[in-house]
Design an enzyme around this catalytic site. Sequence first.
Site, PDB file in Angstrom:
ATOM      1  CG  HIS A 207      -0.301  -1.136  -4.680  1.00 61.83           C
ATOM      2  ND1 HIS A 207       0.381  -0.062  -5.162  1.00 61.83           N
ATOM      3  CD2 HIS A 207       0.480  -1.680  -3.722  1.00 61.83           C
ATOM      4  CE1 HIS A 207       1.541   0.036  -4.546  1.00 61.83           C
ATOM      5  NE2 HIS A 207       1.633  -0.918  -3.659  1.00 61.83           N
TER       6      HIS A 207
HETATM    7  C1  UD1 Z   1       3.672  -5.540  -2.087  1.00 61.92           C
HETATM    8  C2  UD1 Z   1       4.589  -4.744  -1.164  1.00 61.92           C
HETATM    9  C3  UD1 Z   1       4.458  -3.256  -1.481  1.00 61.92           C
HETATM   10  C4  UD1 Z   1       4.665  -2.993  -2.956  1.00 61.92           C
HETATM   11  C5  UD1 Z   1       3.676  -3.850  -3.753  1.00 61.92           C
HETATM   12  C6  UD1 Z   1       3.816  -3.650  -5.252  1.00 61.92           C
HETATM   13  C7  UD1 Z   1       4.944  -5.655   1.098  1.00 61.92           C
HETATM   14  C8  UD1 Z   1       4.603  -5.458   2.512  1.00 61.92           C
HETATM   15  N1  UD1 Z   1       4.247  -4.908   0.226  1.00 61.92           N
HETATM   16  O1  UD1 Z   1       2.338  -5.206  -1.743  1.00 61.92           O
HETATM   17  O2  UD1 Z   1       5.448  -2.561  -0.755  1.00 61.92           O
HETATM   18  O3  UD1 Z   1       4.433  -1.617  -3.221  1.00 61.92           O
HETATM   19  O4  UD1 Z   1       3.940  -5.211  -3.431  1.00 61.92           O
HETATM   20  O5  UD1 Z   1       2.916  -4.453  -5.935  1.00 61.92           O
HETATM   21  O6  UD1 Z   1       5.809  -6.438   0.795  1.00 61.92           O
HETATM   22  N2  UD1 Z   1      -1.298 -11.135  -5.578  1.00 61.92           N
HETATM   23  C9  UD1 Z   1      -1.609 -11.787  -6.743  1.00 61.92           C
HETATM   24  N3  UD1 Z   1      -0.611 -12.058  -7.611  1.00 61.92           N
HETATM   25  C10 UD1 Z   1       0.681 -11.715  -7.373  1.00 61.92           C
HETATM   26  C11 UD1 Z   1       0.983 -11.052  -6.175  1.00 61.92           C
HETATM   27  C12 UD1 Z   1      -0.020 -10.758  -5.283  1.00 61.92           C
HETATM   28  O7  UD1 Z   1      -2.750 -12.114  -7.002  1.00 61.92           O
HETATM   29  O8  UD1 Z   1       1.547 -12.008  -8.211  1.00 61.92           O
HETATM   30  C13 UD1 Z   1      -2.360 -10.800  -4.621  1.00 61.92           C
HETATM   31  C14 UD1 Z   1      -2.167 -11.560  -3.329  1.00 61.92           C
HETATM   32  O9  UD1 Z   1      -2.862 -12.753  -3.332  1.00 61.92           O
HETATM   33  C15 UD1 Z   1      -2.693 -10.598  -2.300  1.00 61.92           C
HETATM   34  C16 UD1 Z   1      -2.463  -9.243  -2.899  1.00 61.92           C
HETATM   35  O10 UD1 Z   1      -2.256  -9.440  -4.280  1.00 61.92           O
HETATM   36  O11 UD1 Z   1      -4.070 -10.773  -2.126  1.00 61.92           O
HETATM   37  C17 UD1 Z   1      -1.337  -8.509  -2.233  1.00 61.92           C
HETATM   38  O12 UD1 Z   1      -0.059  -9.069  -2.508  1.00 61.92           O
HETATM   39  P1  UD1 Z   1       1.186  -8.874  -1.498  1.00 61.92           P
HETATM   40  O13 UD1 Z   1       2.442  -9.332  -2.091  1.00 61.92           O
HETATM   41  O14 UD1 Z   1       0.808  -9.407  -0.186  1.00 61.92           O
HETATM   42  O15 UD1 Z   1       1.296  -7.334  -1.269  1.00 61.92           O
HETATM   43  P2  UD1 Z   1       1.125  -6.109  -2.218  1.00 61.92           P
HETATM   44  O16 UD1 Z   1      -0.126  -5.415  -1.819  1.00 61.92           O
HETATM   45  O17 UD1 Z   1       1.310  -6.469  -3.658  1.00 61.92           O
END
Ligand code: UD1
Length: 363
Positions: A207
């Site tokens: 991821h």
């Molecule tokens: C975050 C953490 C990372 C952790 C990871 C585990 C930070 C900087 N990063 O990264 O350390 O390893 O979580 O998953 O805090 N999204 C969804 N549904 C959700 C959550 C996210 O669709 O429930 C999508 C968001 O719209 C976005 C992407 O996933 O496009 C990334 O989500 P985000 O929370 O920004 O960061 P992660 O890459 O998940």
Amino acid sequence: MKKIISVVGARPNFMKVAPIHRAFLKYKDKVNHLICHTGQHYDEKMSKVFFEDLEMPHPDFYLGVGSGSHAEQTAKVMIEFEKILLAEKPELIIVVGDVNSTIACTLVASKLNIKTAHVEAGLRSFDRTMPEEINRLLTDAISDYLFVSEESGLINLKKEGVDENKIFFVGNVMIDSLIHHLAKSESSNVLKEFDLEPGKFVLVTLHRPSNVDSEDFAKELLHLFNTISEKRKILFPVHPRTKKNFFNFGFKAENDRILLTDPIGYIDFLSLTKNAELIITDSGGIQEESTYLGVQCITVRDNTERPVTVSAGTNHLVGTDLKEVKNVALNILNGNKKKGKIPHLWDGKTAQRIAEILVKKIT
Ligand code: UD1
């Protein structure tokens, strides 16, 4: 009665706060332990299922911040969390890990002169292009109590000149959750559901933006999957970010031994981790869980903030060149497995140690 608020935001936080909450129940006459969920992760499969699997109470506060750029997400958490702190006036807040919610809440509490404790302090990848590394450095710099999970954390904090009285080597709180739920994971049906034989499949999670935002990486991954699937089935639960990107890049399973699925809950994922022959991942936590379980793990990153998993555990830090990942993976699947041991104080009692120390400090 003293009030403590623990913060959870994203998927890897839930299994760290669950044992802390349980540990504070022993001190219910002295401490009221509350949980604040920032809503950084909000999907049923990224969040709700973890509360259920980990038997955590509903969060006392839900900030509902959702996705956004780093600045937006961090800022939204700060604005909403400040309101909670002003209304609730806790004695202490506890943050875990390295996600955006971790630094956002620490910064707010610290400016309001509320004590902060950071669980999983001192870990360093020494790679400041990783947002998590910035979150770690800043959170540790302003926290009052630093709970360390492995020896490298102690060394790093000392080198950074942190007052030794703030540092406590307590072990790994995520392993508390693993130990607590291991028996329950034995009755999971997930292997049957995907028709997987114990010890005979490869589990993959990816991821990190540095990997999954690249079209070339997605193409190389397809080659890797095609090669490995000639030998073993592959199960790949796909993170929302990876799904969105890979869909645009045209990534798909090219044979029926490559199984793509949605993110998986805690108990089922534990069963998969324990029974995999090999895990290929860029996650932080899975490096540690596989080390505890003695399962071979290839980390598709150039560095790790959890070096004990490589020096003592079963983690292979291979880098992001998937040709090299293929070589190491085939070598492992041919029987050349690394023997590991469980790091010091990864014994299921870390949360008890943390609660005991904090209760003494604040009551
Ligand atoms: C975050 C953490 C990372 C952790 C990871 C585990 C930070 C900087 N990063 O990264 O350390 O390893 O979580 O998953 O805090 N999204 C969804 N549904 C959700 C959550 C996210 O669709 O429930 C999508 C968001 O719209 C976005 C992407 O996933 O496009 C990334 O989500 P985000 O929370 O920004 O960061 P992660 O890459 O998940």
